[in-house]
Write a protein that holds these residues in place. Structure first.
Motif, PDB file in Angstrom:
ATOM      1  N   ASP A 178       0.864  -1.176   0.000  1.00 38.92           N
ATOM      2  CA  ASP A 178       0.000   0.000   0.000  1.00 38.92           C
ATOM      3  C   ASP A 178       0.903   1.228   0.000  1.00 38.92           C
ATOM      4  N   GLY A 179       0.770   2.081  -1.022  1.00 42.09           N
ATOM      5  CA  GLY A 179       1.598   3.276  -1.071  1.00 42.09           C
ATOM      6  C   GLY A 179       1.327   4.087  -2.309  1.00 42.09           C
ATOM      7  N   ARG A 224       9.758   2.073  -5.804  1.00 39.07           N
ATOM      8  CA  ARG A 224      11.003   1.941  -5.059  1.00 39.07           C
ATOM      9  C   ARG A 224      11.178   0.563  -4.426  1.00 39.07           C
ATOM     10  N   LEU A 225      10.125  -0.256  -4.473  1.00 36.02           N
ATOM     11  CA  LEU A 225      10.241  -1.614  -3.961  1.00 36.02           C
ATOM     12  C   LEU A 225      11.080  -2.500  -4.876  1.00 36.02           C
TER      13      LEU A 225
END
Length: 259
Positions: A223-224, A231-232
């Protein structure tokens, strides 16, 4: 807090904690947590069977959760359902318009069902807002897919709901109609309406959402914001690649030139 009272307007428009739902042995939702800020567009991604529609049905008081707490527009879904229903609108996967009626008559009908004053003025205002004034006197059966969906969303705004749920809003629409609906959704948020949309189209979430959550096997796995999600993954390597137009680029260009 006294019954019927809502929390502060500074609170999230939607707040979910530990939400669970099962159908016999099938656990559809397994401890869902999420917050949706007021006036934002929140996209819930997930494949078929992930639990998206079940979650929306619980948020909109159509289904009771087995466990967890849910607040929508500051009201508890389990104990203050009437207040929640007065604050929301739900638009399903298929446009809920009456094909026999004109676009304007559809809007007037909903305004009368909500016992609002000046239903004609309300209808005219929404027709103008969604660029449907010229088509307002035509039967909805003659509308294109994008026009029907815009009319459907316009109908859902009657009564000025604080929160609107859009379940697969562009399912089955062609590229032009999808872009029309995207513009309508952006306008909703710009006007202060909180939008939670479910979709399987990654491009749709990327184009519209302030925040994105991925629901997988009944859990929110990430969740973001779009930047946070990107950026993951490892940083992209910079390489020269000749970008070819997509089929959608070709379709839209050809149609625009032919107009």
């Amino acid at each position: 807090m006294l019954a019927g009272m809502r929390t502060s307007d500074q609170s999230p428009a939607i707040s979910v904690r530990g939400l669970e739902k099962a159908y016999k042995e099938l656990r559809v939702l397994r401890g869902v947590d999420l917050d949706v800020a007021r006036g934002s567009i929140f996209a819930l991604l997930g494949s078929n069977g992930a639990g998206k529609t079940t979650l929306v049905r619980i948020l909109s008081t159509l289904l009771r959760a087995d466990a967890g707490t849910v607040r929508v527009d500051g009201y508890d879904v389990a104990s203050q359902g009437a207040h929640v229903r007065a604050s929301i609108s739900l638009t399903g996967q298929f446009a809920a318009v009456d094909d026999i009626l004109t676009g304007r008559e559809n809007l007037v009908l909903v305004a009368r069902l909500r016992h609002l004053k000046n239903p004609g003025a309300i209808a005219d205002g929404l027709l103008a807002r969604f660029a449907l004034t010229e088509a307002g006197a035509r039967r909805a059966a003659t509308y294109s897919g994008g026009m029907r969906r815009r009319l459907d969303i316009a109908m859902s705004l009657i009564g000025d709901p604080s929160v609107i749920f859009l379940d697969e809003p562009t399912s089955g629409l062609d590229p032009e109609a999808r872009i029309e609906v995207w513009a309508a959704v952006k306008e909703l948020a710009a006007g202060g309406t909180t939008v939670l949309l479910t979709t399987q189209h990654l491009e749709e979430a990327e184009h519209l959402a302030d925040r994105i959550a991925i629901l997988h096997e009944g859990r929110i796995v990430v969740d973001g914001t779009l930047d946070e999600l990107k950026r993951l993954l490892p940083p992209a390597q910079v390489e020269y690649v000749e970008k070819q137009p997509t089929l959608e680029d070709v379709f839209l260009a050809v149609v625009k030139d032919a107009a």
